[in-house]
Scaffold this active site. Structure first.
Site, PDB file in Angstrom:
ATOM      1  N   LYS A 157       0.817  -1.215   0.000  1.00 16.53           N
ATOM      2  CA  LYS A 157       0.000   0.000   0.000  1.00 16.53           C
ATOM      3  C   LYS A 157       0.847   1.258   0.000  1.00 16.53           C
ATOM      4  O   LYS A 157       2.039   1.241   0.264  1.00 16.53           O
ATOM      5  CB  LYS A 157      -1.004  -0.048   1.156  1.00 16.53           C
ATOM      6  CG  LYS A 157      -2.126  -1.038   0.789  1.00 16.53           C
ATOM      7  CD  LYS A 157      -3.286  -1.013   1.722  1.00 16.53           C
ATOM      8  CE  LYS A 157      -4.368  -1.962   1.152  1.00 16.53           C
ATOM      9  NZ  LYS A 157      -5.378  -2.291   2.162  1.00 16.53           N
ATOM     10  N   ARG A 175      -3.415 -10.012   5.010  1.00 20.79           N
ATOM     11  CA  ARG A 175      -3.859 -10.087   3.614  1.00 20.79           C
ATOM     12  C   ARG A 175      -2.718  -9.564   2.755  1.00 20.79           C
ATOM     13  O   ARG A 175      -2.355  -8.390   2.862  1.00 20.79           O
ATOM     14  CB  ARG A 175      -5.115  -9.210   3.465  1.00 20.79           C
ATOM     15  CG  ARG A 175      -5.712  -9.194   2.080  1.00 20.79           C
ATOM     16  CD  ARG A 175      -6.906  -8.231   2.042  1.00 20.79           C
ATOM     17  NE  ARG A 175      -7.524  -8.221   0.736  1.00 20.79           N
ATOM     18  CZ  ARG A 175      -7.089  -7.507  -0.294  1.00 20.79           C
ATOM     19  NH1 ARG A 175      -6.041  -6.725  -0.165  1.00 20.79           N
ATOM     20  NH2 ARG A 175      -7.718  -7.552  -1.456  1.00 20.79           N
TER      21      ARG A 175
END
Ligand code: HH2
Length: 270
Positions: A211, A247
């Protein structure tokens, strides 16, 4: 949960921020699923709509078409747990019929008034994630007085709503939603204070992999593919702080990092 679980991400989309376009056709997606299973993924998280800011919305029929073929093909050859990453109850229903057992919803079952009841009827596990605003605009100017307190309060309320709707308490997982309506500082505060989410009493899921906050820390990591090391650091920190499921896009590397960390902890002299 006894040991942290690794959830491998497979996006069957043209535009996901990290793997968009790579797994749009079934053979490529199935090959990636097999690779992640061989590498030791505990869960495959299959998505058919990108949630990144500016992504094109997808209608239910198209989103269902993208995910159902892959889920059915994986289920035909493996017992791996499969989660469906969707906001739409209709997509979740079709995915569970095809073999998914977890509904991962970035809106925490708020997208449709039917979501809670459908999840209860499906008897699947649910991942309830925090997001401030909506995907299209969530990164415009996210602001909180107390990000950790507000995210924890939101997740507590969604867990209560899920249980009131008939979802089993043991089927509920909570996720602070790294990158969903958050500045890099908000993301770091959540990762550093995950114990306050964990204290709500449910297994915690964290998705920090590749991210953008990593690029805010290391400006040389502009490309998603350059964020593996930062993703591993975040996964280790999350697990150390109590995350039960991470995740990730890089299953093998994440498992290796977690195993080395566990081996070092296990070798501590009493
Ligand atoms: N992050 C993304 C999507 N779904 N679900 C949960 N529970 N937690 C997350 O942090 C999370 C999520 C965004 O990542 P990705 O799927 O790689 O991208 P895109 O939304 O562009 O498909």
């Amino acid at each position: 949960m006894a040991r942290p679980r690794v959830m491998g991400v497979i996006n069957v989309t043209p535009d996901s921020f990290s793997d968009g376009g790579r797994f749009l056709d079934l053979p490529a997606a199935l090959a990636q699923a097999r690779r992640m299973i061989d590498q030791g993924a505990d869960i495959l998280d299959v998505g058919g709509e990108s949630t990144r800011p500016g992504a094109d919305p997808v209608d239910e029929a198209e989103e269902t078409r993208r995910v159902v073929g892959l889920i059915a093909a994986v289920r035909a050859e493996s017992h791996v747990a499969i989660s469906i990453d969707t906001m739409k109850p209709g997509v979740a229903r079709a995915a569970v019929a095809a073999g998914a057992s977890i509904w991962n919803d970035v809106t925490a079952l708020r997208w449709s008034p039917e979501s809670l009841a459908v999840a209860a009827r499906l008897r699947c596990e649910v991942v309830l994630m925090h997001m401030l605003g909506e995907p299209a605009t969530m990164q415009a100017a996210p602001a909180y007085d107390d990000v950790v307190g507000e995210v924890a309060a939101f997740l507590a309320e969604r867990a209560r709503a899920a249980i009131a709707a008939g979802i089993a308490p043991h089927a509920v997982r909570l996720d602070p939603g790294i990158g969903f309506g958050k500045t890099p500082e908000h993301n770091l505060a959540l990762l550093a204070n995950l114990d306050r989410i964990k204290a709500l009493g449910f297994p915690v899921v964290v998705g920090a992999s590749r991210k953008r906050f990593i690029a805010a820390i290391d400006q040389s990591a502009k490309d998603e593919g350059d964020r593996l090391a930062g993703s591993l650091a975040a996964a280790l920190a999350a697990v150390r702080a109590g995350a039960d499921i991470v995740r990730v896009h890089d299953v093998r590397e994440t498992l290796q990092a977690l195993k080395v960390e566990a081996a070092i902890s296990g070798a501590r002299v009493p």
